[in-house]
Scaffold this motif. Structure first.
Motif, PDB file in Angstrom:
ATOM      1  N   LEU A  78      37.239  32.929  54.260  1.00 27.99           N
ATOM      2  CA  LEU A  78      38.382  33.835  54.181  1.00 27.99           C
ATOM      3  C   LEU A  78      38.287  34.720  52.946  1.00 27.99           C
ATOM      4  CD1 LEU A  78      41.290  34.594  55.252  1.00 27.99           C
ATOM      5  CD2 LEU A  78      42.136  32.913  53.632  1.00 27.99           C
ATOM      6  N   ARG A  79      37.955  34.110  51.818  1.00 27.94           N
ATOM      7  CA  ARG A  79      37.901  34.872  50.564  1.00 27.94           C
ATOM      8  C   ARG A  79      36.685  35.778  50.459  1.00 27.94           C
ATOM      9  NH1 ARG A  79      40.537  31.937  45.428  1.00 27.94           N
ATOM     10  NH2 ARG A  79      42.287  30.891  46.471  1.00 27.94           N
ATOM     11  N   SER A  80      35.593  35.413  51.097  1.00 28.86           N
ATOM     12  CA  SER A  80      34.386  36.214  50.947  1.00 28.86           C
ATOM     13  C   SER A  80      34.192  37.228  52.066  1.00 28.86           C
ATOM     14  CB  SER A  80      33.150  35.306  50.867  1.00 28.86           C
ATOM     15  OG  SER A  80      33.049  34.486  52.013  1.00 28.86           O
ATOM     16  N   VAL A  81      34.861  37.051  53.214  1.00 25.93           N
ATOM     17  CA  VAL A  81      34.670  37.956  54.349  1.00 25.93           C
ATOM     18  C   VAL A  81      35.939  38.725  54.664  1.00 25.93           C
ATOM     19  CG1 VAL A  81      34.049  38.121  56.788  1.00 25.93           C
ATOM     20  CG2 VAL A  81      32.885  36.454  55.331  1.00 25.93           C
ATOM     21  N   ILE A  82      37.023  38.007  54.918  1.00 28.80           N
ATOM     22  CA  ILE A  82      38.261  38.670  55.347  1.00 28.80           C
ATOM     23  C   ILE A  82      39.009  39.278  54.161  1.00 28.80           C
ATOM     24  CG2 ILE A  82      40.484  38.320  56.513  1.00 28.80           C
ATOM     25  CD1 ILE A  82      39.168  36.084  58.101  1.00 28.80           C
ATOM     26  N   ARG A  83      38.956  38.600  53.013  1.00 24.22           N
ATOM     27  CA  ARG A  83      39.597  39.116  51.796  1.00 24.22           C
ATOM     28  C   ARG A  83      38.534  39.277  50.716  1.00 24.22           C
ATOM     29  NH1 ARG A  83      43.517  34.953  49.856  1.00 24.22           N
ATOM     30  NH2 ARG A  83      43.871  36.522  48.256  1.00 24.22           N
ATOM     31  N   PRO A  84      37.674  40.283  50.841  1.00 24.15           N
ATOM     32  CA  PRO A  84      36.532  40.410  49.924  1.00 24.15           C
ATOM     33  C   PRO A  84      36.916  40.648  48.474  1.00 24.15           C
ATOM     34  CG  PRO A  84      36.747  42.361  51.293  1.00 24.15           C
ATOM     35  CD  PRO A  84      37.692  41.349  51.857  1.00 24.15           C
ATOM     36  N   GLY A  85      38.184  40.990  48.209  1.00 24.76           N
ATOM     37  CA  GLY A  85      38.601  41.166  46.827  1.00 24.76           C
ATOM     38  C   GLY A  85      39.184  39.913  46.198  1.00 24.76           C
ATOM     39  N   ALA A  86      39.296  38.835  46.999  1.00 22.66           N
ATOM     40  CA  ALA A  86      39.874  37.593  46.485  1.00 22.66           C
ATOM     41  C   ALA A  86      38.933  36.950  45.469  1.00 22.66           C
ATOM     42  CB  ALA A  86      40.143  36.628  47.636  1.00 22.66           C
ATOM     43  N   THR A  87      39.507  36.167  44.565  1.00 25.35           N
ATOM     44  CA  THR A  87      38.709  35.551  43.505  1.00 25.35           C
ATOM     45  C   THR A  87      37.838  34.432  44.063  1.00 25.35           C
ATOM     46  OG1 THR A  87      40.502  34.012  42.979  1.00 25.35           O
ATOM     47  CG2 THR A  87      40.421  36.085  41.750  1.00 25.35           C
ATOM     48  N   LEU A  88      36.657  34.282  43.465  1.00 22.80           N
ATOM     49  CA  LEU A  88      35.740  33.183  43.775  1.00 22.80           C
ATOM     50  C   LEU A  88      35.401  32.479  42.462  1.00 22.80           C
ATOM     51  CD1 LEU A  88      33.350  35.023  46.281  1.00 22.80           C
ATOM     52  CD2 LEU A  88      35.054  33.286  46.850  1.00 22.80           C
ATOM     53  N   GLU A  89      36.436  31.960  41.827  1.00 23.57           N
ATOM     54  CA  GLU A  89      36.284  31.434  40.484  1.00 23.57           C
ATOM     55  C   GLU A  89      35.550  30.086  40.479  1.00 23.57           C
ATOM     56  OE1 GLU A  89      40.208  29.893  42.115  1.00 23.57           O
ATOM     57  OE2 GLU A  89      39.134  31.809  42.090  1.00 23.57           O
ATOM     58  N   PRO A  90      34.888  29.748  39.362  1.00 25.49           N
ATOM     59  CA  PRO A  90      34.285  28.421  39.230  1.00 25.49           C
ATOM     60  C   PRO A  90      35.354  27.350  39.411  1.00 25.49           C
ATOM     61  CG  PRO A  90      33.560  29.860  37.455  1.00 25.49           C
ATOM     62  CD  PRO A  90      34.658  30.603  38.168  1.00 25.49           C
ATOM     63  N   GLY A  91      34.970  26.266  40.047  1.00 22.61           N
ATOM     64  CA  GLY A  91      35.921  25.191  40.301  1.00 22.61           C
ATOM     65  C   GLY A  91      36.625  25.309  41.643  1.00 22.61           C
TER      66      GLY A  91
END
Length: 212
Positions: A182-195
């Motif tokens: 969801l975060r990497s495809v549908i919401r590409p601006g969402a955070t992908l933070e460590p943890g």
């Protein structure tokens, strides 16, 4: 860029480590030249449909036969090219379902970050689903093996009693990987933070553990 030419075909190896294509040991220098040529053509603005084997061979300074000895077609070449610039698949620790899925999701997180920062990956992935043969080749050789890796980890977790045995294995896999997709495809601006992988796995695991 250095030029590479064919100098003849050596005798096929009976048992070549790594499964060399078409019976010929692979030349790393030639393969890198081919990858560099394909990347250069894409970065020059050519669409995937316009990047032909002939153009790649001419740019790399090799014969078309050199490419066809390694890949049966353009789709397979691009799948290997994508794999070469993505983070490698993880080696799962096998110590617990939690540890296995943290490793899997961390690899997904790194891929998501790579796609955001790599113009090549962003370009190719934005076009790839328009070409069914390329998408099918990528799905069958990259996505599907990763999915099976997750399903096997879930089955081991059920056998160890870490999660309930009445759960649908496919559904459990979707629950784990869904938030990162969801975060990497549908919401590409969402955070992908460590943890983030640990947070997702622990949240999902809370609902999957055997009932007391």
């Amino acid at each position: 860029m250095s030029q590479h030419t064919d100098t003849g075909v050596p005798a096929p190896a009976a048992d070549c480590p790594g499964g060399a294509r078409r019976g010929r040991p692979r030349s790393e220098a030639a393969e890198q030249a081919i990858f560099d040529a394909a990347i250069g053509l894409l970065e020059s603005g050519l669409a995937l449909a316009d990047v032909s084997i002939e153009k790649i061979a001419r740019t790399a300074g090799v014969g078309k036969a050199t490419i066809y000895r390694r890949w049966p077609g353009k789709e397979e070449l691009f799948v290997d090219l994508l794999r070469s610039v993505e983070p490698p698949d993880p080696v799962l620790p096998g110590t617990s379902l939690r540890d296995d899925f943290v490793a899997l999701l961390e690899t997904m997180r790194q891929r998501g970050l790579a796609k955001r920062t790599s113009a090549l990956l962003h370009n190719v992935f934005s076009q790839m689903q328009l070409y069914p043969r390329l998408w099918d080749a990528y799905h069958n050789t990259v996505i599907e093996p990763r999915r099976r890796m997750g399903l096997d980890a879930i089955r081991r977790g059920i056998e160890r009693g870490e999660i309930r045995a009445d759960l649908d294995v496919e559904m459990v896999n979707d629950l784990f990987v869904g938030p990162l997709l969801l975060r990497s495809v549908i919401r590409p601006g969402a955070t992908l933070e460590p943890g983030l992988p640990e947070e997702i796995v622990d949240t999902v695991m809370d609902g999957l553990r055997p009932r007391v």
